[in-house]
Write a protein that holds these residues in place. Structure first.
Motif, PDB file in Angstrom:
ATOM      1  N   LYS A  32     -14.431  50.183  28.506  1.00 15.64           N
ATOM      2  CA  LYS A  32     -15.706  49.466  28.599  1.00 15.64           C
ATOM      3  C   LYS A  32     -15.742  48.288  27.631  1.00 15.64           C
ATOM      4  N   GLN A  33     -15.273  48.513  26.398  1.00 15.03           N
ATOM      5  CA  GLN A  33     -15.275  47.425  25.420  1.00 15.03           C
ATOM      6  C   GLN A  33     -14.310  46.314  25.821  1.00 15.03           C
ATOM      7  N   ALA A  34     -13.167  46.693  26.388  1.00 15.32           N
ATOM      8  CA  ALA A  34     -12.212  45.684  26.852  1.00 15.32           C
ATOM      9  C   ALA A  34     -12.824  44.843  27.972  1.00 15.32           C
ATOM     10  N   ILE A  35     -13.529  45.489  28.888  1.00 16.98           N
ATOM     11  CA  ILE A  35     -14.194  44.767  29.981  1.00 16.98           C
ATOM     12  C   ILE A  35     -15.268  43.849  29.419  1.00 16.98           C
ATOM     13  N   ASP A  36     -16.051  44.331  28.454  1.00 18.45           N
ATOM     14  CA  ASP A  36     -17.083  43.493  27.832  1.00 18.45           C
ATOM     15  C   ASP A  36     -16.475  42.249  27.188  1.00 18.45           C
ATOM     16  N   LEU A  37     -15.349  42.427  26.491  1.00 20.44           N
ATOM     17  CA  LEU A  37     -14.696  41.284  25.855  1.00 20.44           C
ATOM     18  C   LEU A  37     -14.202  40.277  26.883  1.00 20.44           C
ATOM     19  N   MET A  38     -13.604  40.754  27.951  1.00 20.43           N
ATOM     20  CA  MET A  38     -13.115  39.844  28.991  1.00 20.43           C
ATOM     21  C   MET A  38     -14.273  39.144  29.692  1.00 20.43           C
ATOM     22  N   TYR A  39     -15.369  39.870  29.903  1.00 20.17           N
ATOM     23  CA  TYR A  39     -16.551  39.284  30.538  1.00 20.17           C
ATOM     24  C   TYR A  39     -17.121  38.162  29.666  1.00 20.17           C
ATOM     25  N   GLU A  40     -17.244  38.418  28.366  1.00 22.34           N
ATOM     26  CA  GLU A  40     -17.751  37.403  27.443  1.00 22.34           C
ATOM     27  C   GLU A  40     -16.847  36.181  27.439  1.00 22.34           C
ATOM     28  N   LYS A  41     -15.556  36.398  27.446  1.00 21.22           N
ATOM     29  CA  LYS A  41     -14.604  35.296  27.463  1.00 21.22           C
ATOM     30  C   LYS A  41     -14.752  34.474  28.738  1.00 21.22           C
ATOM     31  N   ALA A  42     -14.915  35.146  29.864  1.00 23.58           N
ATOM     32  CA  ALA A  42     -15.089  34.450  31.142  1.00 23.58           C
ATOM     33  C   ALA A  42     -16.395  33.667  31.149  1.00 23.58           C
ATOM     34  N   GLU A  43     -17.453  34.228  30.612  1.00 26.83           N
ATOM     35  CA  GLU A  43     -18.745  33.541  30.542  1.00 26.83           C
ATOM     36  C   GLU A  43     -18.651  32.312  29.645  1.00 26.83           C
ATOM     37  N   LEU A  44     -18.006  32.461  28.505  1.00 26.77           N
ATOM     38  CA  LEU A  44     -17.855  31.331  27.596  1.00 26.77           C
ATOM     39  C   LEU A  44     -17.010  30.245  28.240  1.00 26.77           C
ATOM     40  N   SER A  45     -15.996  30.655  28.973  1.00 29.15           N
ATOM     41  CA  SER A  45     -15.145  29.682  29.651  1.00 29.15           C
ATOM     42  C   SER A  45     -15.960  28.878  30.663  1.00 29.15           C
ATOM     43  N   ALA A  46     -16.812  29.544  31.416  1.00 30.26           N
ATOM     44  CA  ALA A  46     -17.655  28.857  32.395  1.00 30.26           C
ATOM     45  C   ALA A  46     -18.633  27.914  31.700  1.00 30.26           C
ATOM     46  N   LYS A  47     -19.206  28.355  30.597  1.00 24.87           N
ATOM     47  CA  LYS A  47     -20.136  27.501  29.850  1.00 24.87           C
ATOM     48  C   LYS A  47     -19.412  26.289  29.286  1.00 24.87           C
ATOM     49  N   GLU A  48     -18.184  26.502  28.798  1.00 20.47           N
ATOM     50  CA  GLU A  48     -17.416  25.388  28.259  1.00 20.47           C
ATOM     51  C   GLU A  48     -17.099  24.368  29.347  1.00 20.47           C
ATOM     52  N   LYS A  49     -16.781  24.828  30.538  1.00 20.08           N
ATOM     53  CA  LYS A  49     -16.526  23.917  31.650  1.00 20.08           C
ATOM     54  C   LYS A  49     -17.778  23.099  31.965  1.00 20.08           C
ATOM     55  N   ASN A  50     -18.937  23.748  31.934  1.00 21.05           N
ATOM     56  CA  ASN A  50     -20.196  23.036  32.177  1.00 21.05           C
ATOM     57  C   ASN A  50     -20.450  21.992  31.094  1.00 21.05           C
ATOM     58  N   ARG A  51     -20.167  22.349  29.836  1.00 19.65           N
ATOM     59  CA  ARG A  51     -20.361  21.399  28.743  1.00 19.65           C
ATOM     60  C   ARG A  51     -19.444  20.181  28.914  1.00 19.65           C
ATOM     61  N   GLU A  52     -18.192  20.440  29.304  1.00 19.53           N
ATOM     62  CA  GLU A  52     -17.255  19.333  29.509  1.00 19.53           C
ATOM     63  C   GLU A  52     -17.735  18.421  30.632  1.00 19.53           C
ATOM     64  N   LEU A  53     -18.228  19.006  31.713  1.00 21.64           N
ATOM     65  CA  LEU A  53     -18.737  18.213  32.825  1.00 21.64           C
ATOM     66  C   LEU A  53     -19.931  17.375  32.390  1.00 21.64           C
ATOM     67  N   LEU A  54     -20.854  17.988  31.661  1.00 18.49           N
ATOM     68  CA  LEU A  54     -22.015  17.240  31.170  1.00 18.49           C
ATOM     69  C   LEU A  54     -21.595  16.122  30.225  1.00 18.49           C
ATOM     70  N   ALA A  55     -20.590  16.389  29.402  1.00 15.35           N
ATOM     71  CA  ALA A  55     -20.112  15.350  28.485  1.00 15.35           C
ATOM     72  C   ALA A  55     -19.536  14.170  29.261  1.00 15.35           C
ATOM     73  N   LYS A  56     -18.854  14.461  30.371  1.00 10.40           N
ATOM     74  CA  LYS A  56     -18.300  13.387  31.190  1.00 10.40           C
ATOM     75  C   LYS A  56     -19.405  12.590  31.886  1.00 10.40           C
ATOM     76  N   LEU A  57     -20.468  13.283  32.296  1.00 11.70           N
ATOM     77  CA  LEU A  57     -21.541  12.623  33.027  1.00 11.70           C
ATOM     78  C   LEU A  57     -22.545  11.925  32.119  1.00 11.70           C
ATOM     79  N   ALA A  58     -22.671  12.413  30.902  1.00 10.36           N
ATOM     80  CA  ALA A  58     -23.662  11.857  29.979  1.00 10.36           C
ATOM     81  C   ALA A  58     -23.350  10.394  29.689  1.00 10.36           C
ATOM     82  N   GLY A  59     -24.343   9.572  29.840  1.00 10.94           N
ATOM     83  CA  GLY A  59     -24.194   8.170  29.494  1.00 10.94           C
ATOM     84  C   GLY A  59     -23.633   7.283  30.580  1.00 10.94           C
TER      85      GLY A  59
END
Length: 86
Positions: A32-59
């Motif tokens: 369960k803890q291993a799954i939680d860690l992988m889930y958090e990593k996947a969520e952070l990865s998705a958020k990071e991709k969104n941040r990169e996209l916003l950074a490209k679009l900003a301005g």
């Protein structure tokens, strides 16, 4: 609740046993803890991709910096300028 059966090779079995000895957790809790860690990593990865996209679009847009706040005023000014000469 979901029931899972898995087959793992000897190296993973040894890793689980080592974790159990060091943490006193049972196999279910370790997984369960291993799954939680992988889930958090996947969520952070998705958020990071969104941040990169916003950074490209900003301005890339043109116009006043406060356009998102005062857009109604700017639209009204544009309409007044366009149709004022009639």
């Amino acid at each position: 609740m979901m029931r899972i059966t898995v087959r793992i090779d000897g190296s993973y079995e040894q890793k689980i046993k080592t974790i159990q000895q060091r943490t006193q957790l049972n196999t279910t809790d370790i997984i369960k803890q291993a799954i939680d860690l992988m889930y958090e990593k996947a969520e952070l990865s998705a958020k990071e991709k969104n941040r990169e996209l916003l950074a490209k679009l900003a301005g890339i847009g043109h116009g006043p910096e406060d356009g998102s706040v005062n857009y109604k005023r700017y639209v009204a000014e544009y309409i007044d300028e366009k149709f004022d000469h009639r």
